[in-house]
Write a protein that holds these residues in place. Structure first.
Motif, PDB file in Angstrom:
ATOM      1  N   LYS A  84     -11.419   3.149  -5.459  1.00 51.56           N
ATOM      2  CA  LYS A  84     -10.369   4.169  -5.303  1.00 51.56           C
ATOM      3  C   LYS A  84      -9.991   4.750  -6.659  1.00 51.56           C
ATOM      4  O   LYS A  84      -9.963   4.027  -7.658  1.00 51.56           O
ATOM      5  N   ASP A 107      -4.380  -5.308  -0.579  1.00 57.13           N
ATOM      6  CA  ASP A 107      -4.970  -4.656  -1.751  1.00 57.13           C
ATOM      7  C   ASP A 107      -4.589  -5.342  -3.051  1.00 57.13           C
ATOM      8  O   ASP A 107      -4.736  -4.761  -4.125  1.00 57.13           O
ATOM      9  N   ASN A 129       2.714   5.083   0.105  1.00 60.11           N
ATOM     10  CA  ASN A 129       2.759   5.262   1.562  1.00 60.11           C
ATOM     11  C   ASN A 129       3.026   3.953   2.291  1.00 60.11           C
ATOM     12  O   ASN A 129       3.785   3.908   3.252  1.00 60.11           O
ATOM     13  N   ARG A 130       2.415   2.893   1.793  1.00 58.97           N
ATOM     14  CA  ARG A 130       2.649   1.600   2.457  1.00 58.97           C
ATOM     15  C   ARG A 130       4.085   1.120   2.277  1.00 58.97           C
ATOM     16  O   ARG A 130       4.694   0.583   3.202  1.00 58.97           O
ATOM     17  N   ASN A 166      -0.951   6.613  -4.500  1.00 59.93           N
ATOM     18  CA  ASN A 166      -0.499   7.211  -3.227  1.00 59.93           C
ATOM     19  C   ASN A 166      -0.483   6.182  -2.113  1.00 59.93           C
ATOM     20  O   ASN A 166       0.449   6.141  -1.304  1.00 59.93           O
ATOM     21  N   ASP A 167      -1.509   5.341  -2.068  1.00 55.93           N
ATOM     22  CA  ASP A 167      -1.563   4.299  -1.024  1.00 55.93           C
ATOM     23  C   ASP A 167      -0.381   3.343  -1.137  1.00 55.93           C
ATOM     24  O   ASP A 167       0.240   2.983  -0.141  1.00 55.93           O
ATOM     25  N   ASP A 199      -5.359   7.875  -5.848  1.00 54.56           N
ATOM     26  CA  ASP A 199      -5.397   7.360  -4.470  1.00 54.56           C
ATOM     27  C   ASP A 199      -4.673   6.018  -4.370  1.00 54.56           C
ATOM     28  O   ASP A 199      -3.934   5.761  -3.420  1.00 54.56           O
ATOM     29  N   SER A 200      -4.876   5.164  -5.371  1.00 52.88           N
ATOM     30  CA  SER A 200      -4.205   3.851  -5.341  1.00 52.88           C
ATOM     31  C   SER A 200      -2.686   4.025  -5.379  1.00 52.88           C
ATOM     32  O   SER A 200      -1.956   3.392  -4.609  1.00 52.88           O
TER      33      SER A 200
END
Ligand code: SF4
Length: 225
Positions: free
Chosen positions: A3, A215, A14-15, A10-11, A7-8
């Motif tokens: 990633k 993750d 979001n989580r 953002n992830d 992206d990391s």
């Protein structure tokens, strides 16, 4: 495929958002109260700051003029619950004096204009370091300046995005470079990191219940279970 950092980040956001919901920081009745809180919260916990702010608000409405007008000893007494009360009383009054002298008491004027210039001006105020300056810019000024704290460092190190030796500026830059400059996003993101670290990613973490567990490099490396 690995990633990207964007992206990391953002992830993670979001989580955490999905798990905790919107937190809508900072708890204050006015932008100037945010400044007072940001100075008082240095080296203490928020519960103590709340007691000090409640005592201040019982005495006067929180404005730069009023803060400057109060006798130093009285101010020290009122903010005593926040600790380091002599140092913090001096810092509060110096900040109030600067605001009155240079911006006629208008905090929004002080925090307007170029973000880097406003940040530099804050950093010139005695006792205002990077975390305090960014908190004031973000939460009092609505400016997109990411706030980094010990929780941010701990969480991102455990997730494998930092090695833990980065400077404040390097960690801030990570967010500033890889996320859109949006004050609502930065506001929520910082609040969510704090909540995550209070509830799960503590010094002794509660990994089995953590929303980021799948993750997490620290868990995959067997540091925690
Ligand atoms: S899994 Fe554990 S170490 Fe990793 S982020 Fe969650 S609480 Fe922290």
């Amino acid at each position: 495929m690995e990633k990207s950092l964007a992206d990391s980040l953002n992830d993670i956001f979001n989580r955490l958002l999905e798990h905790f919901g919107e937190l809508h920081w900072w708890p204050a009745d006015s932008p100037f109260e945010v400044v007072v809180g940001a100075i008082l919260t240095q080296n203490t916990n928020w519960r103590n700051v709340e007691m000090a702010i409640a005592a201040l608000k019982e005495e006067m409405s929180l404005t730069a003029r009023n803060l400057l007008g109060i006798e130093r000893q009285r101010l020290e007494t009122l903010i005593r619950p926040a600790g380091f009360f002599r140092q913090k009383a001096e810092r509060l009054q110096l900040f109030a004096a600067h605001l009155m002298t240079c911006h006629a008491g208008d905090l929004s004027a002080m925090l307007a204009g170029s973000l880097s210039e406003a940040r530099e001006e804050l950093l010139q105020c005695k006792g205002v370091g990077p975390e305090t300056a960014d908190s004031i810019l973000l939460y009092a000024g609505g400016r997109p300046s990411f706030v980094v704290d010990a929780y941010t460092r701990r969480l991102l190190s455990r997730l494998g995005l930092l090695n833990g030796r980065e400077s404040y500026g390097q960690i801030r830059e990570l967010f500033m470079t890889h996320l859109p400059h949006n004050s609502d996003l930065f506001n929520e993101y910082h609040a969510l990191i704090v909540e995550q670290c209070k509830q799960y990613c503590r010094v002794k973490p509660l990994c089995s219940e953590c929303p980021l567990q799948t993750d997490c490099v620290a868990v995959r490396s067997g540091n925690f279970s």
